[in-house]
Design a protein around this motif. Structure first.
Motif, mmCIF file in Angstrom:
data_model
loop_
_atom_site.group_PDB
_atom_site.id
_atom_site.type_symbol
_atom_site.label_atom_id
_atom_site.label_comp_id
_atom_site.label_asym_id
_atom_site.label_seq_id
_atom_site.Cartn_x
_atom_site.Cartn_y
_atom_site.Cartn_z
ATOM 1 N N CYS A 189 0.721 -1.318 0.143
ATOM 2 C CA CYS A 189 -0.046 -0.005 -0.006
ATOM 3 C C CYS A 189 0.890 1.238 0.003
ATOM 4 O O CYS A 189 1.945 1.530 0.786
ATOM 5 C CB CYS A 189 -1.152 0.018 1.114
ATOM 6 N N TRP A 211 2.424 -0.342 3.942
ATOM 7 C CA TRP A 211 2.405 -1.749 4.660
ATOM 8 C C TRP A 211 2.627 -2.474 3.262
ATOM 9 O O TRP A 211 2.441 -2.407 2.095
ATOM 10 C CB TRP A 211 0.649 -1.613 4.730
ATOM 11 N N ASP A 242 -3.807 0.738 -3.408
ATOM 12 C CA ASP A 242 -3.942 2.165 -2.900
ATOM 13 C C ASP A 242 -4.561 2.074 -1.533
ATOM 14 O O ASP A 242 -4.595 3.019 -0.937
ATOM 15 C CB ASP A 242 -4.920 3.008 -3.705
ATOM 16 N N CYS A 243 -5.029 1.003 -1.240
ATOM 17 C CA CYS A 243 -5.383 0.829 0.527
ATOM 18 C C CYS A 243 -5.697 -0.476 0.671
ATOM 19 O O CYS A 243 -6.273 -1.358 0.075
ATOM 20 C CB CYS A 243 -6.764 1.538 0.737
ATOM 21 N N LEU A 244 -4.982 -1.059 1.888
ATOM 22 C CA LEU A 244 -5.126 -2.286 2.453
ATOM 23 C C LEU A 244 -6.048 -2.349 3.804
ATOM 24 O O LEU A 244 -5.974 -3.092 4.206
ATOM 25 C CB LEU A 244 -3.845 -3.040 2.781
ATOM 26 N N ARG A 245 -6.776 -1.137 4.121
ATOM 27 C CA ARG A 245 -7.888 -0.774 4.734
ATOM 28 C C ARG A 245 -7.105 -0.823 6.404
ATOM 29 O O ARG A 245 -7.938 -0.840 7.366
ATOM 30 C CB ARG A 245 -8.996 -1.902 4.844
ATOM 31 N N VAL A 246 -5.900 -0.481 6.697
ATOM 32 C CA VAL A 246 -5.410 -0.453 7.936
ATOM 33 C C VAL A 246 -5.226 1.069 8.133
ATOM 34 O O VAL A 246 -5.770 1.680 9.012
ATOM 35 C CB VAL A 246 -4.114 -1.157 7.927
ATOM 36 N N CYS A 247 -4.729 1.736 7.169
ATOM 37 C CA CYS A 247 -4.712 3.357 7.172
ATOM 38 C C CYS A 247 -3.999 3.840 8.352
ATOM 39 O O CYS A 247 -4.449 5.124 8.673
ATOM 40 C CB CYS A 247 -6.468 3.737 6.846
ATOM 41 N N GLY A 298 -0.115 4.484 0.408
ATOM 42 C CA GLY A 298 -0.876 5.561 0.836
ATOM 43 C C GLY A 298 -2.335 5.796 -0.081
ATOM 44 O O GLY A 298 -2.471 5.089 -1.011
ATOM 45 N N PRO A 299 -2.852 7.015 0.234
ATOM 46 C CA PRO A 299 -2.412 8.171 0.837
ATOM 47 C C PRO A 299 -2.693 8.299 2.436
ATOM 48 O O PRO A 299 -2.159 9.101 3.002
ATOM 49 C CB PRO A 299 -2.737 9.452 0.018
ATOM 50 N N GLU A 300 -3.463 7.338 2.779
ATOM 51 C CA GLU A 300 -4.009 7.589 4.225
ATOM 52 C C GLU A 300 -2.974 6.959 5.292
ATOM 53 O O GLU A 300 -2.940 7.500 6.349
ATOM 54 C CB GLU A 300 -5.415 6.962 4.474
ATOM 55 N N CYS A 301 -2.367 5.880 5.007
ATOM 56 C CA CYS A 301 -1.392 5.490 5.964
ATOM 57 C C CYS A 301 0.020 5.922 5.722
ATOM 58 O O CYS A 301 0.671 5.767 6.917
ATOM 59 C CB CYS A 301 -1.346 3.580 5.871
HETATM 60 S S1 FES Z 1 -4.343 3.897 2.710
HETATM 61 FE FE1 FES Z 1 -2.840 2.247 3.157
HETATM 62 S S2 FES Z 1 -3.856 0.883 4.336
HETATM 63 FE FE2 FES Z 1 -5.336 2.618 3.817
#
Ligand code: FES
Length: 119
Positions: A23, A68, A58-63, A25-28
């Motif tokens: 992942c 990750w 783009d997201c593995l839902r850990v954020c 990002g952009p959240e994590c």
């Molecule tokens: S943005 Fe990386 S886990 Fe959600």
């Protein structure tokens, strides 16, 4: 060779022992940090001829606490994977077969039982 066969060949499916998901990002994490790790992983897989497929996410839902990296079939989840951390993961886990325990946040090989590192 048809298009699907070409795709499998390009992905390295027939010789893969691992499948890596990163992942970016952009959240994590900051996307630029995730991209830096992603580009490094691509280069390292090629340079060391690792039997590993790779997929960017783009997201593995850990954020939180990314980038990750998930390594299958082991189901090992690594957090905060910098290019420098990936070098050690490559040596010890992908080439040596032993996950870098201090950076493993969860292990879930999908079909086995969940094992988290001690707190
Ligand atoms: S943005 Fe990386 S886990 Fe959600």
């Amino acid at each position: 060779m048809d298009a699907v066969a070409k795709g499998f060949a390009k992905a390295g499916l027939s010789s893969a022992r691992y499948h890596l998901f990163l992942c970016r990002g952009p959240e994590c994490c900051a996307r630029e940090d995730g991209e830096r790790t992603w580009e490094h992983i691509k280069a390292e897989i090629k340079a060391h001829n690792l039997p590993a497929m790779r997929t960017k996410a783009d997201c593995l839902r850990v954020c939180a606490e990314g980038p990750w990296l998930v390594v299958y079939p082991d189901g090992v989840w690594y957090s905060q994977v910098t290019p420098e951390r990936f070098d050690r993961i490559r040596r010890e886990h992908l080439e040596g077969g032993v996950p870098v325990a201090e950076w493993v946040r969860a292990t879930q090989p999908l079909g086995g039982s969940r094992r988290d590192p001690p707190a």
